[in-house]
Write a protein that holds these residues in place. Structure first.
Motif, PDB file in Angstrom:
ATOM      1  N   ASP A 636       4.891  31.563 -70.696  1.00  0.00           N
ATOM      2  CA  ASP A 636       3.622  31.724 -70.748  1.00  0.00           C
ATOM      3  C   ASP A 636       3.201  30.761 -71.925  1.00  0.00           C
ATOM      4  N   ASP A 680       4.461  33.166 -65.947  1.00  0.00           N
ATOM      5  CA  ASP A 680       3.107  33.023 -65.830  1.00  0.00           C
ATOM      6  C   ASP A 680       2.943  31.896 -64.716  1.00  0.00           C
ATOM      7  N   ILE A 681       1.575  31.812 -64.067  1.00  0.00           N
ATOM      8  CA  ILE A 681       1.810  30.917 -63.062  1.00  0.00           C
ATOM      9  C   ILE A 681       0.783  29.688 -63.509  1.00  0.00           C
ATOM     10  N   ASN A 687       3.346  23.808 -63.047  1.00  0.00           N
ATOM     11  CA  ASN A 687       2.948  25.175 -63.056  1.00  0.00           C
ATOM     12  C   ASN A 687       4.234  26.147 -62.628  1.00  0.00           C
ATOM     13  N   ILE A 708       6.857  37.574 -61.752  1.00  0.00           N
ATOM     14  CA  ILE A 708       5.539  36.808 -61.903  1.00  0.00           C
ATOM     15  C   ILE A 708       4.573  37.706 -62.572  1.00  0.00           C
ATOM     16  N   SER A 710       0.638  37.402 -63.441  1.00  0.00           N
ATOM     17  CA  SER A 710      -0.339  36.305 -63.342  1.00  0.00           C
ATOM     18  C   SER A 710      -1.614  36.938 -63.558  1.00  0.00           C
TER      19      SER A 710
END
Lengths: 879, 129
Positions: A636, A680-681, A687, A708, A710
Motif C-alpha cells: 500500500d 491495494d490497487i 498497479n 485486495i 481497495s
C-alpha cells in the motif's frame, strides 16, 4: 249304566268318581282363578316382577300344601331369592343374604343344572342336598324345585318345601310348572319394558342433543341448509299451533317485497301462486306485521282488507291466519305465517310459542345471509387475488422482455463491442441503460411489494451476520458517497452476533437505507451506519446530515412513492418503493423500522431485528487467530493506510512487512513468500491488478493468497484474477482478520484440512499424503461428523467423498454452503462414484474440484489442495 | 458430433434474438436462429449445435415442451440447453430447473454473463454427454 246293576261297591266307586270329578272341577276352577289372578298381576305391574312373584308364591304354597315357597331369579352367576313365603324370619333373611351358586349341592342349583323339575324327598337323607345350614335354619325335609325356562335357558326357579317328609304329587308338579311359565312371561314383560324404557331414554337424549346442536349451529354458523331449517320451523310451528299450514316469507330490502321461502301444509297450486305474487311492505297484512314488529292475527280472512297474499289464501280456502314478524334488531328479515281452514284466533300461549320459533327463523336467515355474503366476498377476493398475481406475473414478463433489449444493447455499445463511442454518445447510452435499470428495479420492487401484500413473500431464514451485511451495504454506496464528498462511517458493535433472517432481503433493506441517506445528503455531508445489540435484538441505524423530513411528512414516508418532500439529487435515482418494501421486510422478520428526523439537521432511519441467542451463535462464531505469528505482506502506498493495517495485524499476532509500490511488492512477495498479501490497487510503478496477475502467473508465488483492499469496489475483477478476498476501504478490523484467518493461518501452526470419508483406509491414505506436506488432517468418518468437524475447525480446505452411508457428500456440500460461516470453504470432491449429469448438476458451482479416486495422482492432489486452500469458490473443475 | 462453436438461439422477440446473437457472435460463436420451438427443433436436429439458448415463453409450443422434445429425440438428446426467461417468480424458476434445463438465465441478460454461461455449459456438456 243300568241302575239295577249298581252294586254297593259300584255305588261307592261312583261316589268316589263324582267326588274326584268334583275335586278336579274345583281344582280346575281354582287353577283358573289362580291363573287369572297371576295374569292380572302381570298386567298390573308391567315394570315390576315382585307383585307377580308374590302372587305366584302365595297361590303355589296354598294350592300345593307346602310350608314355604320361594322364587329365585338368576342374576349373573347366582340365583337370588326374589320372593319368599313361610319359614322363620331368620331363615328368610339368611336366604336373602346367601344367593345360591350355580352347580350341584342345592335344590335350586340342581334345577338350574338339569333344567327340569327336581324333587328331594328328604333333604336330611338325600346325598344330592348338601346345604346343611339352610336346611337346619329352615327345617325342611321334602323339597320341590321347578325351573322358569325362557328360550330353553333357566332364568329362575320356583321352590316349595314341607317340614316333614311328604313328596309332592304329579298334579302339584304340573301346577307349579304352570306357575313357572307365568313367571317367565312376567320376567319377559319386565325385560321388554326395561328395554323399551332404555331405548326411550336414549331417544330422548339424542333428541335433546339434536335440539342443542341445532341451536348451536344456528347461532354460530349457517352451514346448515337454510331451507331445511326453515321448513322444519314452519312445520313445527303449524303443528304446535294446531294450524293446517304455514309459510315463511323473506324480506328483500332491495325491492322492499316479501318472497316465499318455504311452506307446509300448502297445495302446490297455492305455493305456485305465493311464489308469483308480489307482497309489498306497505298496505299488506304481512308487511304491517313485519314493519311494526308485532304479531297480527286475522281470525277471519274474509273480514281482512284485501292484499295479494290474503286474496290468494282465500281463493284456496284458507279462513284465518297469524303473521309473526321475523326481525333482527331493527332489521326486517321476513314473516312466519300459520293459517287455518277455519276461522278463529289463536290463544296467547300459542302466539308466544310462534314468536320463539320466529326468532329462531330470523337468526337462521340472518346467519345464512352473513355466511353467504362472506362466501361471496371470499370468492371474489380469491379471484381478485389470483387475477392480481397473474397480472403481476405477466406484467413483469412483458416489461422485462423489451428491457432486455434496452439494457442489453446499451451494454453492448458501452462495452465497445462494435467500436468506440464519443463522449456524448457514451453519456447518452449510459443514460438509456440507467433508465432501463431503474425501470427494472421498479418492476422488481412492485413485484416484491405485491408479494408481501398478498402474503406470498417467503423468507429464507438462516443465521446471518449483520456485520457482513452492513459492510456489503457500505461497499455498495461508497462509490456514490465518495463522488459527492460524503463521509461514510461505520460503527458496528463487534459483539453484535448473528440474526435469524433472510440474508438477501435484509441486505436489500440495509442497502436501501444507506443509499437513501447518501441520496438525500448534500455534497460534503456525512452518513453514519451504526449497529448495536439492544437486549435480544440488534438495532441498526443509518444517520444522515440531509435536509430532514418535516413532521407532517414523517407519517407518510413509508407509503409508496413518497419522498417526504425531499428532492433526490437526481430524479432517476430510486423507485420510491424502497422504504415501503423495507418496512414490510423488517415487519416480516418480526422487527420494526422507524425514523426520527429534524428538518435542516438530518434523519435517522433505524430497524430492529431479533438476534440468535448468544449461546446458539457461539458455536458458530468465527475464531480469531490468537497468538499468531504468521507473516503478512502489505502492499500500500498510502502510509497512513499501511500503518493502520499494520496495527490491526500486529495486534492479532501477525508479522507484517510493508511494500510501498507494486514493484517492491512483487519483489518482497517472491523473497519472503508470506502467508498472505494484502494488496491495494492504486499503486505507483505497477498497479495492483498487474501485481496480482504476475503473482498468480509465477509458480513460485501463485499459491500465496491475496486479499485486495481497495477504495474501488471491483470484486468481480479481483476474484477473476485470483484474489482470495476483496475488502473495500475503510477496512473493518474484524473483517480483515476474518479474511486472513481463511487464507493465512498463524505461523507455526499447520494449515487444517478436514477429510471426510466413510472408509478409514482412504482417510489413512489422505493423511499419509498430506501430513508430510504440512497439513493438519482432521479425519471425519461420515458426512454428519464431517459437517461438524468443518464447523468446528473452519479448515482451509475440505476433501470430501460422495458415497457415504449416513449423510452423503451431496448433502454435506449443501449443508456447508448453507452455513454462513463455512459456506465458502473450498471443497475438493474425491470420489469413486460414476458421476451422472444430475450428480454434476447438483455440485455445479458448489465445489472447487472434482477428482476420481485412484486415477488422480497423489502429487497432483497435494498441489491441488494447496492451490484451492484459502480460496473462495472458483469455477468448477472437471477431470 | 455436435459443433461446440455453434449455438442455436430460440427466441420469439426479434430484438432480443438479435441481442443474444450479436453478443455470442462477438464472443466467437456461430449462431442459428429460430423464432419458434418447432423451427428450433428442426434446426437442432439438422445442424447439431453445441448448445441451445431457449426462451421459455414461446408462442405455440413453449420452451419446457420443446426441451422435452429435444431430450426425447436421440439425435438431440445430448445437446445442453440454457433457459432464458423474463419470469421473475420463484415458483417459475423452480419449475424451469425441475424441467431439466442445464442452466437458467433471467432477462434482462447480463451481456458478459451470457458468454460465460455458454462456455461453462459447453465444457460441462462435453464431459457429461
Amino acid at each position: 249304566m243300568d241302575p239295577a246293576a249298581l252294586s254297593q261297591s259300584s255305588r261307592t266307586e261312583v261316589e268316589a268318581l263324582v267326588a274326584r270329578l268334583t275335586a278336579d272341577l274345583a281344582d280346575a276352577t281354582e287353577q283358573q282363578t289362580v291363573t287369572s289372578d297371576v295374569l292380572q298381576a302381570i298386567g298390573r305391574s308391567a315394570s315390576e316382577l315382585q307383585p307377580v312373584f308374590e302372587t305366584v308364591v302365595r297361590h303355589a304354597v296354598r294350592l300345593c300344601g307346602a310350608d314355604a315357597g320361594m322364587v329365585y331369579q338368576l342374576e349373573g352367576d347366582v340365583y337370588q331369592v326374589a320372593v319368599s313365603l313361610g319359614g322363620s324370619a331368620e331363615y328368610r333373611r339368611y336366604l336373602e343374604q346367601h344367593p345360591v351358586p350355580r352347580g350341584p349341592g342345592t335344590l335350586v342349583g340342581l334345577v338350574g343344572l338339569e333344567r327340569r323339575a327336581v324333587q328331594i324327598a328328604d333333604a336330611a337323607e338325600d346325598p344330592r342336598y348338601r346345604w346343611r345350614e339352610a336346611r337346619e335354619l329352615g327345617g325342611f325335609r321334602t323339597m320341590l324345585g321347578v325351573p322358569m325356562l325362557a328360550d330353553d335357558r333357566v332364568v329362575g326357579v320356583i321352590a316349595l318345601w314341607r317340614s316333614h317328609v311328604d313328596p309332592f304329587d304329579d298334579r302339584t308338579l304340573e301346577l307349579v310348572t304352570t306357575f313357572a311359565a307365568q313367571g317367565v312371561i312376567a320376567i319377559r314383560n319386565v325385560q321388554l319394558f326395561q328395554e323399551l324404557e332404555q331405548r326411550g331414554k336414549q331417544l330422548s337424549a339424542s333428541v335433546d342433543e339434536l335440539r342443542a346442536l341445532g341451536e348451536v349451529s344456528r347461532a354460530v354458523s349457517s352451514s346448515l341448509d337454510l331451507d331445511e331449517v326453515l321448513t322444519t320451523i314452519v312445520t313445527r310451528a303449524a303443528e304446535l299451533s294446531g294450524a293446517d299450514g304455514g309459510s315463511i316469507f323473506e324480506f328483500e330490502p332491495s325491492t322492499a317485497e316479501f318472497a316465499l321461502r318455504t311452506c307446509t301444509g300448502t297445495s302446490e297450486a297455492l305455493v305456485e301462486t305465493l311464489h308469483q305474487i308480489r307482497i309489498g311492505l306497505d298496505e299488506t297484512f304481512i308487511g304491517h306485521a313485519a314493519a311494526t314488529g308485532e304479531v297480527r292475527q286475522a281470525p277471519d280472512l274474509d273480514a281482512q282488507p284485501r292484499d295479494p297474499h290474503v286474496d290468494s289464501l282465500r281463493r284456496h280456502g284458507w279462513r284465518s291466519m297469524v303473521a309473526v314478524p321475523l326481525r333482527r334488531e331493527d332489521e326486517i328479515i321476513g314473516a312466519l305465517i300459520v293459517r287455518r281452514k277455519v276461522p278463529g284466533a289463536l290463544p296467547e300461549e300459542t302466539v308466544r310459542l310462534l314468536e320463539t320459533l320466529a326468532s329462531q327463523s330470523a337468526v337462521a336467515i340472518h346467519n345464512a345471509r352473513v355466511f353467504h355474503q362472506l362466501e361471496q366476498k371470499t370468492r371474489e377476493l380469491e379471484v381478485a387475488s389470483q387475477h392480481k398475481s397473474d397480472f403481476l406475473a405477466s406484467m413483469s414478463h412483458e416489461l422485462r422482455t423489451p428491457l432486455n433489449a434496452v439494457i442489453g444493447f446499451s451494454d453492448v455499445l458501452l462495452d465497445r463491442m462494435f467500436g468506440d463511442l464519443n463522449e456524448r454518445q457514451d453519456e447518452y447510452v449510459r443514460d438509456i441503460r440507467n433508465s432501463g435499470r431503474h425501470l427494472l428495479e421498479l418492476i422488481n420492487e412492485i413485484l416484491d411489494l405485491s408479494k408481501v401484500e398478498a402474503g406470498q413473500m417467503e423468507l429464507d431464514l438462516d443465521a446471518v451476520s449483520l456485520t457482513d451485511l452492513i459492510d456489503h451495504g457500505v461497499a455498495m454506496v461508497r462509490g456514490r458517497a465518495v463522488g459527492h464528498g460524503i463521509s461514510l462511517t461505520c460503527d458496528v458493535d463487534p459483539e453484535l452476533g448473528t440474526a435469524h433472517a433472510d440474508e438477501l432481503k435484509l441486505k436489500q433493506v440495509i442497502v436501501n437505507l444507506l443509499s437513501n441517506a447518501v441520496k438525500f445528503t448534500p455534497d460534503g455531508g456525512a452518513v453514519t451506519a451504526t449497529a448495536r445489540r439492544v437486549g435480544s435484538e440488534a438495532q441498526v441505524s443509518v444517520r444522515d446530515t440531509g435536509i430532514g423530513i418535516a413532521p407532517a411528512e414523517q407519517d407518510r414516508i413509508f407509503e409508496a412513492f413518497q419522498r417526504g418532500g425531499r428532492a433526490a439529487r437526481t430524479s432517476t435515482e430510486g423507485t420510491g418503493l424502497g422504504l415501503t418494501l423495507s418496512k414490510r421486510i423488517v415487519d416480516l422478520h418480526g422487527g420494526r423500522l422507524w425514523m426520527e428526523s429534524e428538518p435542516g439537521v438530518g434523519s435517522t432511519f433505524s430497524f430492529s431485528i431479533p438476534l440468535v441467542p448468544a449461546s446458539a451463535a457461539a458455536a458458530d462464531s468465527p475464531a480469531e487467530p490468537v497468538d499468531a505469528t504468521g507473516s503478512i505482506l502489505v502492499v500500500d502506498d498510502d502510509r497512513r493506510s499501511a500503518d493502520l493495517l499494520r496495527v490491526y495485524l500486529e495486534d492479532a499476532g501477525y508479522a507484517v512487512s510493508v511494500a510501498r509500490d507494486g514493484i517492491e511488492g512483487l519483489e518482497l512477495a517472491g523473497r519472503l513468500h508470506p502467508e498472505a498479501v494484502i494488496l491495494d490497487i492504486l499503486l505507483p510503478r505497477l498497479n495492483g491488478w498487474d501485481l496480482l496477475a504476475q503473482l498468480k502467473s509465477d509458480p513460485a508465488t501463485s499459491d500465496i493468497p491475496v486479499v485486495i483492499v481497495s477504495m474501488t469496489d471491483e470484486q468481480g475483477a479481483g476474484f477473476a484474477l485470483g484474489a482470495t478476498d476483496y475488502l473495500v476501504k475503510p477496512v473493518d478490523r474484524a473483517r480483515l482478520l476474518d479474511a486472513l484467518s481463511r487464507c493465512a493461518p498463524p505461523q507455526g501452526e499447520r494449515r487444517t484440512l478436514v477429510a471426510i470419508d466413510d472408509d478409514p483406509v482412504d482417510l489413512d491414505l489422505l493423511e499419509a499424503v498430506l501430513a508430510p506436506e504440512g497439513w493438519r488432517v482432521v479425519r471425519a468418518t461420515g458426512g454428519e461428523a464431517g459437517v461438524r468437524a468443518v464447523r468446528k475447525e473452519r479448515p482451509a480446505v475440505v476433501v470430501l467423498d460422495l458415497l457415504m452411508p449416513d449423510v452423503d457428500g451431496f448433502a454435506v456440500v449443501e449443508q456447508l454452503r448453507a452455513d454462513p460461516f463455512v459456506g465458502d470453504v473450498p471443497v475438493v470432491v474425491l470420489t469413486s462414484k460414476e458421476m451422472t449429469a444430475a450428480d454434476r448438476e447438483r455440485l455445479a458451482g458448489q465445489i472447487s474440484f472434482l477428482a476420481q479416486k485412484g486415477t488422480f495422482p497423489q502429487a497432483e492432489l497435494v498441489r491441488l489442495v494447496g492451490r484451492v486452500a484459502g480460496s473462495r469458490l472458483p469455477g468448477v473443475g472437471a477431470t | 458430433m455436435t459443433d461446440p462453436a455453434l449455438v442455436l438461439i430460440i427466441e420469439d422477440n426479434a430484438r432480443n434474438l438479435k441481442l443474444a446473437r450479436d453478443i455470442l457472435n462477438h464472443a466467437g460463436y456461430d449462431t442459428l436462429e429460430a423464432e419458434n420451438a418447432e423451427d428450433g427443433l428442426e434446426l437442432a436436429r439438422a445442424r447439431q449445435p453445441g448448445l441451445v439458448l431457449m426462451d421459455v415463453q414461446l408462442p405455440g409450443m413453449d420452451g419446457v415442451q420443446a426441451l422435452g422434445r429435444l431430450r426425447a429425440d436421440p439425435a438431440t438428446a445430448g445437446i445442453p440447453v440454457i433457459a432464458l426467461t423474463a419470469f421473475a417468480m420463484k415458483a417459475d424458476r423452480e419449475r424451469f430447473i425441475a424441467a431439466g434445463f442445464d442452466r437458467y438465465m433471467e432477462k434482462p441478460l447480463d451481456i458478459r454473463e451470457l458468454p460465460r454461461q455458454v462456455a461453462a455449459t459447453l465444457s460441462d456438456g462435453g464431459t457429461e454427454r
